[in-house]
Write a protein that holds these residues in place. Sequence first.
Motif, PDB file in Angstrom:
ATOM      1  N   VAL A   1      19.895  30.541  46.269  1.00  0.00           N
ATOM      2  CA  VAL A   1      18.664  29.749  46.996  1.00  0.00           C
ATOM      3  C   VAL A   1      18.955  28.690  46.856  1.00  0.00           C
ATOM      4  N   GLU A   2      18.700  28.176  48.438  1.00  0.00           N
ATOM      5  CA  GLU A   2      18.899  26.646  49.111  1.00  0.00           C
ATOM      6  C   GLU A   2      18.212  26.180  50.017  1.00  0.00           C
TER       7      GLU A   2
ATOM      8  N   ALA B   1      22.691  26.266  53.066  1.00  0.00           N
ATOM      9  CA  ALA B   1      22.561  27.321  53.128  1.00  0.00           C
ATOM     10  C   ALA B   1      23.312  28.188  53.824  1.00  0.00           C
ATOM     11  N   ARG B   2      23.654  27.786  55.058  1.00  0.00           N
ATOM     12  CA  ARG B   2      24.537  28.831  56.143  1.00  0.00           C
ATOM     13  C   ARG B   2      25.815  28.568  55.835  1.00  0.00           C
ATOM     14  N   GLY B   3      25.809  27.708  55.109  1.00  0.00           N
ATOM     15  CA  GLY B   3      27.416  26.870  55.121  1.00  0.00           C
ATOM     16  C   GLY B   3      27.819  28.270  53.864  1.00  0.00           C
TER      17      GLY B   3
ATOM     18  N   GLU C   1      20.050  35.468  51.327  1.00  0.00           N
ATOM     19  CA  GLU C   1      19.494  34.163  51.374  1.00  0.00           C
ATOM     20  C   GLU C   1      17.770  34.064  51.164  1.00  0.00           C
ATOM     21  N   ALA C   2      17.691  32.767  49.841  1.00  0.00           N
ATOM     22  CA  ALA C   2      16.557  32.858  49.740  1.00  0.00           C
ATOM     23  C   ALA C   2      15.978  31.142  50.041  1.00  0.00           C
ATOM     24  N   GLY C   3      15.176  30.783  51.052  1.00  0.00           N
ATOM     25  CA  GLY C   3      15.042  29.393  51.100  1.00  0.00           C
ATOM     26  C   GLY C   3      14.374  28.428  49.916  1.00  0.00           C
TER      27      GLY C   3
ATOM     28  N   ASP D   1      24.797  40.849  42.314  1.00  0.00           N
ATOM     29  CA  ASP D   1      25.339  40.462  41.171  1.00  0.00           C
ATOM     30  C   ASP D   1      25.653  39.887  40.878  1.00  0.00           C
ATOM     31  N   LEU D   2      25.027  38.801  41.457  1.00  0.00           N
ATOM     32  CA  LEU D   2      25.718  37.392  41.530  1.00  0.00           C
ATOM     33  C   LEU D   2      24.162  36.270  42.020  1.00  0.00           C
ATOM     34  N   VAL D   3      23.837  34.893  40.878  1.00  0.00           N
ATOM     35  CA  VAL D   3      22.813  33.922  41.966  1.00  0.00           C
ATOM     36  C   VAL D   3      23.001  32.784  42.301  1.00  0.00           C
ATOM     37  N   LEU D   4      23.283  31.759  43.685  1.00  0.00           N
ATOM     38  CA  LEU D   4      23.497  30.899  43.265  1.00  0.00           C
ATOM     39  C   LEU D   4      22.373  30.042  43.847  1.00  0.00           C
TER      40      LEU D   4
END
Length: 116
Positions: free
Chosen positions: A1-2, A8-10, A24-26, A41-44
């Motif tokens: 989430v960025e 986010a693309r990187g 992705e989520a903005g 499985d994981l949230v950034l």
Amino acid sequence: VEDEESLARGIRFNLEMDGYVVREAGSADEGLAALEGEPPDLVLLDVMMPQVDGFEMLRRMQDRHGVGSVPVIMFSGKVDEETASRAAREGAQAFIRKPFDPQALIESTKQLLSRR
């Protein structure tokens, strides 16, 4: 989430190059909506976002799905110990300072996913 599209693309590019499937989520609202389908499985999770910040999203995620139900790596350009300490206190399993080395992100991701 960025919320920063280029970052986010990187992130997506680096994780996909290592074999991960990335959604992705903005914004926090988009991130919370994505959790309603198949949970990841994981949230950034970025700390500083408009409207709803990462800490509030983490709290809402925990309210809906339970504390620790999905591991969270939080990241922020705000480089101070209080932000990193708060992330840990509030349930994030890791914290990475921005800008970050893509390899550090990959390593943190591998470590958290290997525990599951």
